[in-house]
Design a protein around this motif. Structure first.
Motif, PDB file in Angstrom:
ATOM      1  N   ARG A 276       0.673  -1.254  -0.202  1.00 22.04           N
ATOM      2  CA  ARG A 276       0.186   0.740  -0.270  1.00 22.04           C
ATOM      3  C   ARG A 276       0.675   1.207  -0.224  1.00 22.04           C
ATOM      4  NH1 ARG A 276      -1.914   4.129  -0.641  1.00 22.04           N
ATOM      5  NH2 ARG A 276      -4.206   4.606  -0.472  1.00 22.04           N
ATOM      6  N   ARG A 277       1.855   1.199   0.630  1.00 20.51           N
ATOM      7  CA  ARG A 277       3.080   2.146   0.362  1.00 20.51           C
ATOM      8  C   ARG A 277       3.437   2.534  -0.486  1.00 20.51           C
ATOM      9  NH1 ARG A 277       7.137   1.499   4.230  1.00 20.51           N
ATOM     10  NH2 ARG A 277       6.260  -0.165   5.168  1.00 20.51           N
ATOM     11  N   ALA A 278       3.993   1.631  -1.412  1.00 18.87           N
ATOM     12  CA  ALA A 278       4.632   1.923  -2.873  1.00 18.87           C
ATOM     13  C   ALA A 278       2.987   2.077  -3.818  1.00 18.87           C
ATOM     14  CB  ALA A 278       5.600   0.121  -3.016  1.00 18.87           C
ATOM     15  N   TRP A 279       1.928   1.989  -2.915  1.00 20.89           N
ATOM     16  CA  TRP A 279       0.920   2.215  -4.718  1.00 20.89           C
ATOM     17  C   TRP A 279       0.175   3.903  -3.687  1.00 20.89           C
ATOM     18  CZ3 TRP A 279      -4.155   4.555  -3.504  1.00 20.89           C
ATOM     19  CH2 TRP A 279      -4.911   4.982  -5.042  1.00 20.89           C
ATOM     20  N   PRO A 280       0.527   5.271  -4.873  1.00 22.87           N
ATOM     21  CA  PRO A 280       0.523   4.325  -6.653  1.00 22.87           C
ATOM     22  C   PRO A 280       1.675   4.525  -6.947  1.00 22.87           C
ATOM     23  CG  PRO A 280      -0.157   6.805  -6.497  1.00 22.87           C
ATOM     24  CD  PRO A 280      -0.606   6.007  -5.487  1.00 22.87           C
TER      25      PRO A 280
END
Length: 326
Positions: A276-280
């Motif tokens: 989630r932290r790498a999105w978007p």
């Protein structure tokens, strides 16, 4: 371009307004007389306005709306499409739609001149009063291609139309779209509905609920008929994704029963947190691809999108998916 928009709810009405704002000739139609009148009222010049003519025309039938147009956009829920198609008999123009499931719509359209579409835009409010001509600014707009499509000319025409109103056009097959939206749209609506049930008979929970509850349940306020239509219309893919989510929740439940539930949960939550932290994903480099089906599909499958249609080539962007790369 001369475009008909059939269905003037949030998406259809916003598209009607966006196309008119960009200089297109647009005709709308909605089965609801009240909605038609609201659309007419907004199109009329304000008192004292020297502008001549309406921003768009609102018709009294599907057949009247599509007469003489080049493109017809079906902006109605999946169950309403068969009735709309009856008014399109003999229509020679290009048909597209904004429905949140693509395989069943493709089956309904048969051998008509059709390109399936789905703008990934919206909000929990609905109806023509909620429309916004800037709703599609920066949104991902799926336009379906199939590997056996011989000529992408119709696809390119729609991609040019929608990129010029601010959308990022994503080329994928109907089946790929339906699998993806089951995971990122349809099942989240069901999860939001399930979470909202905790408010039943629990006024204390309603008082204490704050950001995490608000964000996790926002889409549960969507009209139930719309949620049911999109999830039911994509039932096989939704069942598969939902089964995986249930397995994950049951895994968390088992971890809560262990002697050290905090340590167990921490391990299980680490990977979802990273995802989630790498999105978007971060922005990547602009690319140019040939205006060919396989090249376009490869761009979409990589998470990329089309930003403009040029002569003979397509301008797009392939996102950076590894944030640790320099």
């Amino acid at each position: 371009m001369n475009v008909a928009v059939i269905g003037l709810g949030l998406i259809g009405g916003s598209l009607l307004r966006a196309l008119a704002a960009h200089g297109h000739r647009v005709t709308g139609y909605d089965a609801g007389a009240e909605t038609r009148e609201a659309a007419r009222a907004l199109a009329r010049p304000a008192p004292g306005d020297r502008t001549t003519g309406d921003a768009w025309h609102v018709a009294e039938s599907v057949a009247e709306a599509v007469a003489g147009t080049e493109v017809a956009v079906l902006a109605v829920p999946l169950p309403a499409i068969p009735d709309v198609l009856a008014g399109l008999d003999g229509y020679p123009g290009l048909i597209t739609d904004v429905t949140s499931v693509k395989g069943p719509v493709r089956d309904l359209l048969g051998d008509r001149r059709f390109v399936g579409g789905h703008p990934m835009a919206g909000k929990e409010s609905s109806g023509f009063p909620a429309t916004d001509p800037r709703l599609f600014d920066g949104c991902a707009w799926v336009l379906c291609l199939e590997p056996d499509d011989a000529d992408p000319a119709d696809w390119l025409a729609l991609a040019r139309l929608f990129t010029r109103i601010g959308a990022r056009v994503v080329p994928v097959t109907a089946a790929e779209h339906d699998r993806a939206v089951a995971a990122i749209s349809h099942v989240p609506h069901l999860l939001a509905a399930a979470l909202s049930g905790v408010l039943e008979g629990n006024p204390l929970a309603g008082t204490l609920a704050a950001g995490s509850f608000r964000d996790g349940t926002r889409v549960a306020a969507t009209r139930p008929e719309l949620i049911a239509a999109m999830c039911g219309g994509n039932a096989p893919a939704v069942r598969r994704v939902l089964a995986g989510v249930i397995d994950d929740l049951e895994s968390f439940a088992r971890e809560l029963e262990l002697g050290d539930p905090i340590a167990a949960l921490t391990a299980g939550l680490r990977r979802p947190s990273e995802l989630r932290r790498a999105w978007p994903p971060g922005p990547g480099e602009p690319v140019e691809v040939p205006a060919e089906v396989e090249a376009l599909l490869a761009l979409g499958r990589a998470g990329g999108w089309v930003s403009a249609i040029n002569d003979g080539t397509v301008a797009g962007l392939r996102p950076e998916t590894d944030r640790n790369r320099s």
